[in-house]
Write a protein that holds these residues in place. Structure first.
Motif, PDB file in Angstrom:
ATOM      1  N   ALA A 107       0.824  -1.206   0.000  1.00 14.23           N
ATOM      2  CA  ALA A 107       0.000   0.000   0.000  1.00 14.23           C
ATOM      3  C   ALA A 107       0.865   1.266   0.000  1.00 14.23           C
ATOM      4  CB  ALA A 107      -0.932  -0.005   1.215  1.00 14.23           C
ATOM      5  N   ASP A 108       1.933   1.230   0.778  1.00 15.12           N
ATOM      6  CA  ASP A 108       2.824   2.388   0.813  1.00 15.12           C
ATOM      7  C   ASP A 108       3.509   2.592  -0.543  1.00 15.12           C
ATOM      8  OD1 ASP A 108       4.260   4.464   2.483  1.00 15.12           O
ATOM      9  OD2 ASP A 108       5.985   3.291   1.800  1.00 15.12           O
ATOM     10  N   ALA A 109       3.904   1.463  -1.177  1.00 18.96           N
ATOM     11  CA  ALA A 109       4.514   1.582  -2.504  1.00 18.96           C
ATOM     12  C   ALA A 109       3.527   2.140  -3.527  1.00 18.96           C
ATOM     13  CB  ALA A 109       5.037   0.222  -2.956  1.00 18.96           C
ATOM     14  N   ASP A 110       2.264   1.667  -3.472  1.00 20.02           N
ATOM     15  CA  ASP A 110       1.242   2.202  -4.392  1.00 20.02           C
ATOM     16  C   ASP A 110       1.004   3.689  -4.134  1.00 20.02           C
ATOM     17  OD1 ASP A 110       0.990  -0.290  -5.493  1.00 20.02           O
ATOM     18  OD2 ASP A 110      -0.767  -0.868  -4.293  1.00 20.02           O
ATOM     19  N   ARG A 111       0.957   4.067  -2.881  1.00 16.29           N
ATOM     20  CA  ARG A 111       0.755   5.489  -2.564  1.00 16.29           C
ATOM     21  C   ARG A 111       1.911   6.338  -3.084  1.00 16.29           C
ATOM     22  NH1 ARG A 111       2.722   8.827   0.907  1.00 16.29           N
ATOM     23  NH2 ARG A 111       3.960   7.178   1.895  1.00 16.29           N
ATOM     24  N   THR A 149       1.595   6.635  -6.802  1.00 17.92           N
ATOM     25  CA  THR A 149       0.573   7.608  -7.182  1.00 17.92           C
ATOM     26  C   THR A 149       1.062   9.039  -6.984  1.00 17.92           C
ATOM     27  OG1 THR A 149      -1.142   6.017  -6.551  1.00 17.92           O
ATOM     28  CG2 THR A 149      -1.803   8.315  -6.750  1.00 17.92           C
ATOM     29  N   VAL A 150       1.731   9.274  -5.849  1.00 19.39           N
ATOM     30  CA  VAL A 150       2.251  10.623  -5.579  1.00 19.39           C
ATOM     31  C   VAL A 150       3.303  11.018  -6.603  1.00 19.39           C
ATOM     32  CG1 VAL A 150       3.534  11.989  -3.895  1.00 19.39           C
ATOM     33  CG2 VAL A 150       1.695  10.507  -3.126  1.00 19.39           C
ATOM     34  N   ASP A 202       2.951  14.040  -9.165  1.00 12.62           N
ATOM     35  CA  ASP A 202       3.943  15.129  -9.194  1.00 12.62           C
ATOM     36  C   ASP A 202       4.560  15.260 -10.584  1.00 12.62           C
ATOM     37  OD1 ASP A 202       3.440  15.578  -6.537  1.00 12.62           O
ATOM     38  OD2 ASP A 202       5.184  14.435  -5.807  1.00 12.62           O
ATOM     39  N   ALA A 203       4.845  14.093 -11.211  1.00  9.77           N
ATOM     40  CA  ALA A 203       5.438  14.154 -12.550  1.00  9.77           C
ATOM     41  C   ALA A 203       4.452  14.739 -13.557  1.00  9.77           C
ATOM     42  CB  ALA A 203       5.864  12.747 -12.975  1.00  9.77           C
ATOM     43  N   PHE A 204       3.169  14.325 -13.462  1.00  9.56           N
ATOM     44  CA  PHE A 204       2.162  14.855 -14.386  1.00  9.56           C
ATOM     45  C   PHE A 204       1.982  16.352 -14.178  1.00  9.56           C
ATOM     46  CE2 PHE A 204      -2.279  15.831 -15.458  1.00  9.56           C
ATOM     47  CZ  PHE A 204      -2.291  15.431 -16.775  1.00  9.56           C
ATOM     48  N   ARG A 205       1.950  16.764 -12.903  1.00  8.60           N
ATOM     49  CA  ARG A 205       1.802  18.202 -12.630  1.00  8.60           C
ATOM     50  C   ARG A 205       2.982  18.987 -13.171  1.00  8.60           C
ATOM     51  NH1 ARG A 205       1.864  17.885  -7.662  1.00  8.60           N
ATOM     52  NH2 ARG A 205       3.955  18.652  -7.226  1.00  8.60           N
ATOM     53  N   GLU A 206       4.175  18.456 -12.956  1.00  7.21           N
ATOM     54  CA  GLU A 206       5.362  19.144 -13.460  1.00  7.21           C
ATOM     55  C   GLU A 206       5.382  19.171 -14.998  1.00  7.21           C
ATOM     56  OE1 GLU A 206      10.250  18.980 -12.933  1.00  7.21           O
ATOM     57  OE2 GLU A 206       8.932  17.506 -11.923  1.00  7.21           O
ATOM     58  N   ALA A 207       4.953  18.003 -15.614  1.00  2.00           N
ATOM     59  CA  ALA A 207       4.907  17.960 -17.085  1.00  2.00           C
ATOM     60  C   ALA A 207       3.893  18.953 -17.627  1.00  2.00           C
ATOM     61  CB  ALA A 207       4.571  16.554 -17.541  1.00  2.00           C
ATOM     62  N   GLU A 208       2.712  18.995 -16.982  1.00  2.00           N
ATOM     63  CA  GLU A 208       1.697  19.949 -17.436  1.00  2.00           C
ATOM     64  C   GLU A 208       2.169  21.388 -17.245  1.00  2.00           C
ATOM     65  OE1 GLU A 208      -1.217  19.444 -18.978  1.00  2.00           O
ATOM     66  OE2 GLU A 208      -0.577  17.353 -19.132  1.00  2.00           O
TER      67      GLU A 208
END
Length: 294
Positions: A209-213, A216-217, A221-227
């Motif tokens: 669960a921690d790895a999935d979280r 996701t984070v 973060d990568a999508f936000r930075e890419a956008e």
């Protein structure tokens, strides 16, 4: 052969035979006792060459070195009334030859039997005063020390032997008790295994669960930075285009029309029904647009 010579030879043979019967040797590893018609006349004979009266005295020799007696396994009860099977052995040697001969008639097997019965009594008394934990833990040496002291005094006073050491080779539970103890241990190990397995699954789920979280984070973060970068790039490109197009708006309008023509007629089977005088063909109808198209 003359009669005198014959008598002399016979006398010599008798002397030699009597002499051989009169001499005996006691080794360093032996203990000896002298008897006269079964009565002890000399005890604890020292090693060396000795003499005796033939046909009157009898010499009995015994082992003077340390001997080991492997006692029979016996069942004893502890202070909690728990039954144990104890296997032990004794190291002993003859200390008082006269008393040893009187008590055992010089029979080593009889001496071993008497020692076995006495060690059995001593061990039963010691085991009956202690718990199972004390007997199988660090107090075993204390138990053996008490047994040696009690048994040594008794053996010297009654049998004329010295008890050097008494050791317990192993202590076992009876078969029926061992089976129940084994089943309890097996059940406990299975319970512990299930508990550890459940903890492992819980820990694995937590890690997953921690790895999935974290995944996701990181993706967010990568999508936000890419956008953000894409938006900044689009804004920069739009600014550059705007600045370039503002220098010649007429050319910009013409370029956009050419782009629209290209995209509209990109397919082989594309068909448009339009009025030739419409705004779409404004640059194609003009002389500037026709020359530029050529």
């Amino acid at each position: 052969m003359k009669p005198t010579s014959m008598f002399g030879l016979i006398a010599l043979l008798l002397v030699v035979m009597v002499g051989s019967k009169s001499v005996y040797i006691v080794k360093e590893t032996e203990r000896a006792i002298k008897l006269r018609f079964g009565e002890v006349v000399e005890a604890n004979i020292q090693p060396g060459l000795h003499f005796k009266i033939p046909f009157v005295n009898t010499i009995r020799k015994f082992e003077g070195r340390i001997m080991t007696l492997d006692a029979r396994p016996q069942a004893f009860l502890t202070l909690e009334k728990k039954r144990l099977i104890v296997d032990s052995f004794i190291k002993w040697r003859i200390d008082n030859v006269e008393k040893y001969y009187t008590a055992t008639s010089g029979d080593e097997f009889r001496a071993a039997d008497l020692l076995s019965s006495r060690i059995e009594t001593s061990l039963r008394n010691q085991f009956g005063e202690r718990t199972l934990t004390e007997l199988v833990s660090g107090k075993r040496e204390e138990v053996m020390g008490d047994v040696i002291r009690a048994l040594s005094d008794l053996a010297q006073s009654e049998l004329g032997v010295e008890v050097i050491d008494v050791r317990v080779k192993r202590i076992d539970l009876p078969q029926e008790v061992s089976s129940s103890v084994y089943e309890r241990m097996r059940t406990e190990r299975l319970r512990l295994a299930r508990e550890l397995r459940a903890r492992g699954r819980e820990l694995a789920e937590g890690i997953r669960a921690d790895a999935d979280r974290q995944r996701t984070v990181i993706l967010a973060d990568a999508f936000r930075e890419a956008e953000t970068l894409r938006g900044e790039g689009d804004a920069l490109a739009a600014g550059i285009y705007a600045e370039a197009f503002q220098r010649d708006p007429e050319f910009y309008a013409f370029y956009r029309s050419l782009t629209a023509y290209k995209e509209s007629f990109s397919g082989d089977g594309d068909l448009f029904v339009l009025d030739p005088k419409s705004e779409f063909f404004r640059y194609l109808n003009s002389s500037t647009g026709a020359s530029a198209a050529q």
